[in-house]
Design a protein around this motif. Sequence first.
Motif, PDB file in Angstrom:
ATOM      1  N   GLU A  54       0.816  -1.207   0.000  1.00 32.69           N
ATOM      2  CA  GLU A  54       0.000   0.000   0.000  1.00 32.69           C
ATOM      3  C   GLU A  54       0.852   1.261   0.000  1.00 32.69           C
ATOM      4  O   GLU A  54       0.422   2.298  -0.483  1.00 32.69           O
ATOM      5  CB  GLU A  54      -0.931   0.007   1.213  1.00 32.69           C
ATOM      6  CG  GLU A  54      -2.024  -1.022   1.135  1.00 32.69           C
ATOM      7  CD  GLU A  54      -2.876  -1.051   2.385  1.00 32.69           C
ATOM      8  OE1 GLU A  54      -2.752  -0.150   3.238  1.00 32.69           O
ATOM      9  OE2 GLU A  54      -3.682  -1.991   2.515  1.00 32.69           O
ATOM     10  N   ARG A  55       2.061   1.193   0.546  1.00 32.66           N
ATOM     11  CA  ARG A  55       2.908   2.377   0.587  1.00 32.66           C
ATOM     12  C   ARG A  55       4.012   2.350  -0.462  1.00 32.66           C
ATOM     13  O   ARG A  55       4.901   3.186  -0.467  1.00 32.66           O
ATOM     14  CB  ARG A  55       3.500   2.560   1.972  1.00 32.66           C
ATOM     15  CG  ARG A  55       4.443   1.483   2.399  1.00 32.66           C
ATOM     16  CD  ARG A  55       5.166   1.903   3.673  1.00 32.66           C
ATOM     17  NE  ARG A  55       6.406   1.202   3.735  1.00 32.66           N
ATOM     18  CZ  ARG A  55       6.728   0.333   4.672  1.00 32.66           C
ATOM     19  NH1 ARG A  55       5.897   0.094   5.655  1.00 32.66           N
ATOM     20  NH2 ARG A  55       7.884  -0.275   4.645  1.00 32.66           N
ATOM     21  N   VAL A  56       3.954   1.348  -1.364  1.00 29.38           N
ATOM     22  CA  VAL A  56       4.953   1.193  -2.416  1.00 29.38           C
ATOM     23  C   VAL A  56       4.340   1.573  -3.752  1.00 29.38           C
ATOM     24  O   VAL A  56       3.201   1.220  -4.047  1.00 29.38           O
ATOM     25  CB  VAL A  56       5.467  -0.262  -2.457  1.00 29.38           C
ATOM     26  CG1 VAL A  56       6.343  -0.488  -3.667  1.00 29.38           C
ATOM     27  CG2 VAL A  56       6.222  -0.591  -1.190  1.00 29.38           C
ATOM     28  N   CYS A  57       5.111   2.302  -4.552  1.00 28.86           N
ATOM     29  CA  CYS A  57       4.708   2.622  -5.924  1.00 28.86           C
ATOM     30  C   CYS A  57       5.705   1.974  -6.872  1.00 28.86           C
ATOM     31  O   CYS A  57       6.908   2.021  -6.636  1.00 28.86           O
ATOM     32  CB  CYS A  57       4.704   4.126  -6.151  1.00 28.86           C
ATOM     33  SG  CYS A  57       3.440   5.001  -5.239  1.00 28.86           S
ATOM     34  N   LEU A  58       5.213   1.396  -7.937  1.00 23.84           N
ATOM     35  CA  LEU A  58       6.049   0.725  -8.920  1.00 23.84           C
ATOM     36  C   LEU A  58       5.814   1.362 -10.279  1.00 23.84           C
ATOM     37  O   LEU A  58       4.692   1.361 -10.785  1.00 23.84           O
ATOM     38  CB  LEU A  58       5.700  -0.771  -8.953  1.00 23.84           C
ATOM     39  CG  LEU A  58       6.465  -1.651  -9.915  1.00 23.84           C
ATOM     40  CD1 LEU A  58       7.949  -1.692  -9.526  1.00 23.84           C
ATOM     41  CD2 LEU A  58       5.895  -3.060  -9.905  1.00 23.84           C
ATOM     42  N   PHE A  59       6.876   1.926 -10.840  1.00 22.25           N
ATOM     43  CA  PHE A  59       6.804   2.561 -12.148  1.00 22.25           C
ATOM     44  C   PHE A  59       7.732   1.844 -13.117  1.00 22.25           C
ATOM     45  O   PHE A  59       8.774   1.335 -12.710  1.00 22.25           O
ATOM     46  CB  PHE A  59       7.246   4.031 -12.067  1.00 22.25           C
ATOM     47  CG  PHE A  59       6.315   4.908 -11.298  1.00 22.25           C
ATOM     48  CD1 PHE A  59       5.212   5.487 -11.906  1.00 22.25           C
ATOM     49  CD2 PHE A  59       6.535   5.174  -9.957  1.00 22.25           C
ATOM     50  CE1 PHE A  59       4.351   6.307 -11.191  1.00 22.25           C
ATOM     51  CE2 PHE A  59       5.695   5.995  -9.235  1.00 22.25           C
ATOM     52  CZ  PHE A  59       4.595   6.557  -9.860  1.00 22.25           C
ATOM     53  N   ALA A  60       7.374   1.821 -14.375  1.00 24.68           N
ATOM     54  CA  ALA A  60       8.233   1.272 -15.423  1.00 24.68           C
ATOM     55  C   ALA A  60       8.433   2.343 -16.478  1.00 24.68           C
ATOM     56  O   ALA A  60       7.470   2.939 -16.968  1.00 24.68           O
ATOM     57  CB  ALA A  60       7.617   0.026 -16.036  1.00 24.68           C
ATOM     58  N   GLY A  61       9.687   2.590 -16.812  1.00 21.95           N
ATOM     59  CA  GLY A  61       9.993   3.557 -17.861  1.00 21.95           C
ATOM     60  C   GLY A  61       9.697   2.975 -19.229  1.00 21.95           C
ATOM     61  O   GLY A  61       9.447   1.769 -19.375  1.00 21.95           O
ATOM     62  N   PRO A  62       9.743   3.806 -20.247  1.00 18.99           N
ATOM     63  CA  PRO A  62       9.422   3.350 -21.603  1.00 18.99           C
ATOM     64  C   PRO A  62      10.316   2.214 -22.095  1.00 18.99           C
ATOM     65  O   PRO A  62       9.886   1.378 -22.868  1.00 18.99           O
ATOM     66  CB  PRO A  62       9.629   4.595 -22.467  1.00 18.99           C
ATOM     67  CG  PRO A  62       9.620   5.737 -21.533  1.00 18.99           C
ATOM     68  CD  PRO A  62      10.040   5.228 -20.200  1.00 18.99           C
ATOM     69  N   ALA A  63      11.552   2.148 -21.624  1.00 15.34           N
ATOM     70  CA  ALA A  63      12.480   1.119 -22.081  1.00 15.34           C
ATOM     71  C   ALA A  63      12.229  -0.228 -21.424  1.00 15.34           C
ATOM     72  O   ALA A  63      12.788  -1.236 -21.855  1.00 15.34           O
ATOM     73  CB  ALA A  63      13.917   1.568 -21.815  1.00 15.34           C
ATOM     74  N   SER A  64      11.387  -0.288 -20.397  1.00 18.19           N
ATOM     75  CA  SER A  64      11.192  -1.539 -19.654  1.00 18.19           C
ATOM     76  C   SER A  64       9.733  -1.784 -19.272  1.00 18.19           C
ATOM     77  O   SER A  64       9.445  -2.332 -18.206  1.00 18.19           O
ATOM     78  CB  SER A  64      12.064  -1.518 -18.387  1.00 18.19           C
ATOM     79  OG  SER A  64      13.414  -1.422 -18.728  1.00 18.19           O
ATOM     80  N   GLN A  65       8.819  -1.411 -20.132  1.00 23.40           N
ATOM     81  CA  GLN A  65       7.393  -1.596 -19.833  1.00 23.40           C
ATOM     82  C   GLN A  65       7.026  -3.069 -19.633  1.00 23.40           C
ATOM     83  O   GLN A  65       6.306  -3.403 -18.704  1.00 23.40           O
ATOM     84  CB  GLN A  65       6.529  -1.009 -20.949  1.00 23.40           C
ATOM     85  CG  GLN A  65       6.456   0.494 -20.940  1.00 23.40           C
ATOM     86  CD  GLN A  65       5.630   1.005 -19.769  1.00 23.40           C
ATOM     87  OE1 GLN A  65       4.592   0.463 -19.422  1.00 23.40           O
ATOM     88  NE2 GLN A  65       6.123   2.050 -19.150  1.00 23.40           N
ATOM     89  N   ASP A  66       7.535  -3.947 -20.493  1.00 20.43           N
ATOM     90  CA  ASP A  66       7.189  -5.368 -20.389  1.00 20.43           C
ATOM     91  C   ASP A  66       7.710  -5.969 -19.090  1.00 20.43           C
ATOM     92  O   ASP A  66       6.994  -6.707 -18.409  1.00 20.43           O
ATOM     93  CB  ASP A  66       7.736  -6.145 -21.586  1.00 20.43           C
ATOM     94  CG  ASP A  66       7.045  -5.772 -22.887  1.00 20.43           C
ATOM     95  OD1 ASP A  66       5.909  -5.257 -22.829  1.00 20.43           O
ATOM     96  OD2 ASP A  66       7.645  -5.990 -23.954  1.00 20.43           O
TER      97      ASP A  66
END
Length: 92
Positions: A5-17
């Motif tokens: 709940e307190r963690v955010c996970l983002f993926a940049g354009p180079a690593s979406q998959d």
Amino acid sequence: PKVLERVCLFAGPASQDLGFDIATLLKTNLNSMSVGKFTDGETAVHIDDEVRGRDVYIINSTTSVDNLMELLLMISALRRASAKTITAVIPY
């Protein structure tokens, strides 16, 4: 789990998959971030989700100078959005 709940996970354009696969394994969703270009060619980053006080993980490859610059700008945007911690996951 409560920890996620307190963690955010983002993926940049180079690593979406890869980001999607990691989110699936963690049984969570990727957070939303827009990475694009201004008309003059400069990179634009916009964080669409609230990250204030959260632990943030960014997944992005650095196989090119543009990808590295995107990662640095994403980190800068997250710092300005008051993320508690920022961890870059850089796949080879």
